[in-house]
Design an enzyme around this catalytic site. Structure first.
Site, mmCIF file in Angstrom:
data_model
loop_
_atom_site.group_PDB
_atom_site.id
_atom_site.type_symbol
_atom_site.label_atom_id
_atom_site.label_comp_id
_atom_site.label_asym_id
_atom_site.label_seq_id
_atom_site.Cartn_x
_atom_site.Cartn_y
_atom_site.Cartn_z
ATOM 1 N N TYR A 53 0.881 -0.986 0.040
ATOM 2 C CA TYR A 53 -0.027 -0.086 -0.088
ATOM 3 C C TYR A 53 0.928 1.159 0.031
ATOM 4 O O TYR A 53 2.018 1.490 0.813
ATOM 5 C CB TYR A 53 -0.931 -0.159 1.196
ATOM 6 C CG TYR A 53 -2.307 -0.956 1.063
ATOM 7 C CD1 TYR A 53 -2.541 -1.505 -0.023
ATOM 8 C CD2 TYR A 53 -2.914 -1.108 2.153
ATOM 9 C CE1 TYR A 53 -3.369 -2.223 -0.430
ATOM 10 C CE2 TYR A 53 -4.154 -2.090 1.963
ATOM 11 C CZ TYR A 53 -4.337 -2.608 0.871
ATOM 12 O OH TYR A 53 -5.243 -3.570 0.574
ATOM 13 N N SER A 210 -13.260 -2.323 -0.777
ATOM 14 C CA SER A 210 -13.946 -1.190 -1.546
ATOM 15 C C SER A 210 -15.580 -1.543 -1.295
ATOM 16 O O SER A 210 -16.466 -1.594 -2.391
ATOM 17 C CB SER A 210 -13.640 -1.589 -3.166
ATOM 18 O OG SER A 210 -12.458 -0.773 -3.244
ATOM 19 N N PRO A 211 -16.335 -1.535 -0.133
ATOM 20 C CA PRO A 211 -17.575 -1.588 0.105
ATOM 21 C C PRO A 211 -18.340 -0.255 -0.489
ATOM 22 O O PRO A 211 -19.677 -0.758 -0.780
ATOM 23 C CB PRO A 211 -17.646 -1.415 1.560
ATOM 24 C CG PRO A 211 -16.524 -0.690 2.124
ATOM 25 C CD PRO A 211 -15.305 -1.201 0.953
ATOM 26 N N LEU A 212 -17.911 0.920 -0.894
ATOM 27 C CA LEU A 212 -18.259 1.805 -1.752
ATOM 28 C C LEU A 212 -18.015 1.825 -3.161
ATOM 29 O O LEU A 212 -18.309 2.898 -3.661
ATOM 30 C CB LEU A 212 -18.072 3.141 -0.929
ATOM 31 C CG LEU A 212 -18.708 3.274 0.686
ATOM 32 C CD1 LEU A 212 -18.107 4.592 1.259
ATOM 33 C CD2 LEU A 212 -20.049 2.947 1.184
ATOM 34 N N ALA A 213 -17.478 0.766 -3.476
ATOM 35 C CA ALA A 213 -16.947 0.815 -4.810
ATOM 36 C C ALA A 213 -15.808 1.781 -5.209
ATOM 37 O O ALA A 213 -15.686 2.408 -6.186
ATOM 38 C CB ALA A 213 -18.021 0.658 -5.963
ATOM 39 N N GLY A 214 -15.254 2.117 -4.224
ATOM 40 C CA GLY A 214 -14.024 3.069 -4.301
ATOM 41 C C GLY A 214 -14.464 4.601 -4.355
ATOM 42 O O GLY A 214 -13.963 5.354 -4.825
ATOM 43 N N GLY A 215 -15.839 4.720 -3.990
ATOM 44 C CA GLY A 215 -16.593 5.935 -4.213
ATOM 45 C C GLY A 215 -17.286 6.044 -5.548
ATOM 46 O O GLY A 215 -17.974 7.084 -5.792
ATOM 47 N N PHE A 218 -20.548 7.161 -6.014
ATOM 48 C CA PHE A 218 -21.111 8.503 -5.839
ATOM 49 C C PHE A 218 -20.800 9.312 -6.855
ATOM 50 O O PHE A 218 -21.517 10.315 -7.264
ATOM 51 C CB PHE A 218 -20.337 9.117 -4.664
ATOM 52 C CG PHE A 218 -20.677 8.232 -3.396
ATOM 53 C CD1 PHE A 218 -22.219 8.258 -2.803
ATOM 54 C CD2 PHE A 218 -19.974 7.506 -2.792
ATOM 55 C CE1 PHE A 218 -22.363 7.391 -1.528
ATOM 56 C CE2 PHE A 218 -20.142 6.572 -1.493
ATOM 57 C CZ PHE A 218 -21.426 6.933 -1.194
#
Ligand SMILES: NC(=O)c1ccc[n+]([C@@H]2O[C@H](COP(=O)([O-])OP(=O)(O)OC[C@H]3O[C@@H](n4cnc5c(N)ncnc54)[C@H](OP(=O)(O)O)[C@@H]3O)[C@@H](O)[C@H]2O)c1
Length: 300
Positions: A53, A210-215, A218
């Protein structure tokens, strides 16, 4: 916060914090300490890392916080990963991007992680990606040595499909404790291809990256993201919130696979959204409405 049992000695917080983007945030060591303390104050005690990372920098940034406040270590569980080799100015010897799950590489990677994280032990070490050149006997030997030396307490995998997970498991003395996979309302592959079913069959809790698909949910204007935002807005209203990320986290938390979403934001307000999501119980109408809008059609 609810805890998820992985072994008789190890449990993770239901919400995990992820350090993939830590290098992007340009936090001072004090700000990193504040972030860690904020998470712990909310019950988030499990922190997800990987050697690679931030091009091999994030573990050391986090380690600076642990060096400045060593008492934080015993309040947390540290997860890290190995097995991907990246070309990086921080690893001049690396000549190409590839995978390496040799015993030698796993042992070296753990020593680097321990040094950078400023800790004596890793709670859970994951093989980052399935490696077509993996020799499972080599991995088993590496895991045994790391367990015997006390450097690593438990082992898991990431991004493994059924056959890959079963194959590696067949060579190991101890059960793999988790499979960390990409899963969100936007990215359904691991729900649809049986990966989550395998984890449930093995009673193995799942970590969701990525629970928010990496943003993307939005910001993207693709049809799926637009459909999802519409449905999420409706469900959010029904749940009495305006925060769509709360609904996205709740969608994962309401799945029976004991999914532990990994929060990828360094902003405290966004971390708090994940914690609030634990309070939401979705009806099947709401859960399937989100699934349908992601798929673009109803279930058969
Ligand atoms: N095992 C693997 O192969 C693998 C791969 C990738 C990631 N991971 C792990 O999973 C963790 C989480 O992944 P992730 O960072 O992709 O998670 P994520 O939560 O899906 O995405 C985080 C991104 O979404 C943005 N975001 C969050 N809420 C938003 C909103 N309301 N509006 C707009 N943007 C928003 C964040 O921006 P801000 O920073 O501005 O909040 C951040 O850039 C990583 O830290 C890592 O530990 C594992």
């Amino acid at each position: 916060m609810e805890r998820i049992t992985l072994t008789k000695d190890i449990s993770f917080s239901r919400i995990v914090h992820g350090a993939w983007r830590l290098n992007d945030w340009n936090y001072t060591t004090d700000q990193t300490i504040e972030l860690i303390e904020h998470c712990i104050s909310k019950g988030i005690t499990t922190f997800d890392h990987a050697d690679i990372y931030g091009s091999y920098t994030c573990e050391a940034l986090f380690g600076r916080a642990l060096e400045a406040k060593p008492e934080l270590r015993e309040k947390m569980e540290l997860v890290t990963k190995c097995g991907i080799v990246l070309e990086s100015p921080n690893r001049p010897a690396h000549k190409s991007h590839h995978y390496n799950t040799s015993k030698e590489h796993i042992l070296l990677s753990v020593d680097n992680s321990l040094r950078d994280l400023k800790t004596d032990y890793i709670d859970t070490l994951l093989i980052h990606r399935p490696d077509p050149m993996m020799n499972p006997e080599d991995v088993a030997e590496a895991f045994s040595e790391l367990k015997a030396s006390g450097k690593v307490r438990s082992f898991g995998v990431s991004n493994f499909k059924r056959h890959q997970l079963n194959m590696l498991q067949s060579y190991l003395d101890d059960a793999l404790v988790t499979n960390q996979v990409e899963v969100s309302a936007y990215e359904l592959e691991n729900i649809q291809d049986g990966t989550l079913d395998l984890c449930m069959e093995k009673r193995m809790p799942v970590m969701a990256w990525s629970p928010l698909a990496g943003g993307a949910i939005f910001s993207s204007n693709d049809e799926k993201a637009v459909r999802l935002r519409d449905t999420l807005t409706t469900v959010a209203e029904e749940l009495g919130t305006e925060d769509l990320s709360e609904v996205l986290y709740a969608w994962l938390l309401n799945h029976p696979a004991k999914i532990m979403p990994i929060v990828g934001s360094g902003k405290t307000a966004r971390i708090d959204s994940a914690v609030r999501a634990l309070e939401h119980k979705l009806t099947l109408d709401q859960w399937f409405a989100i699934l349908h809008s992601s798929m673009g059609h109803d279930v058969p």
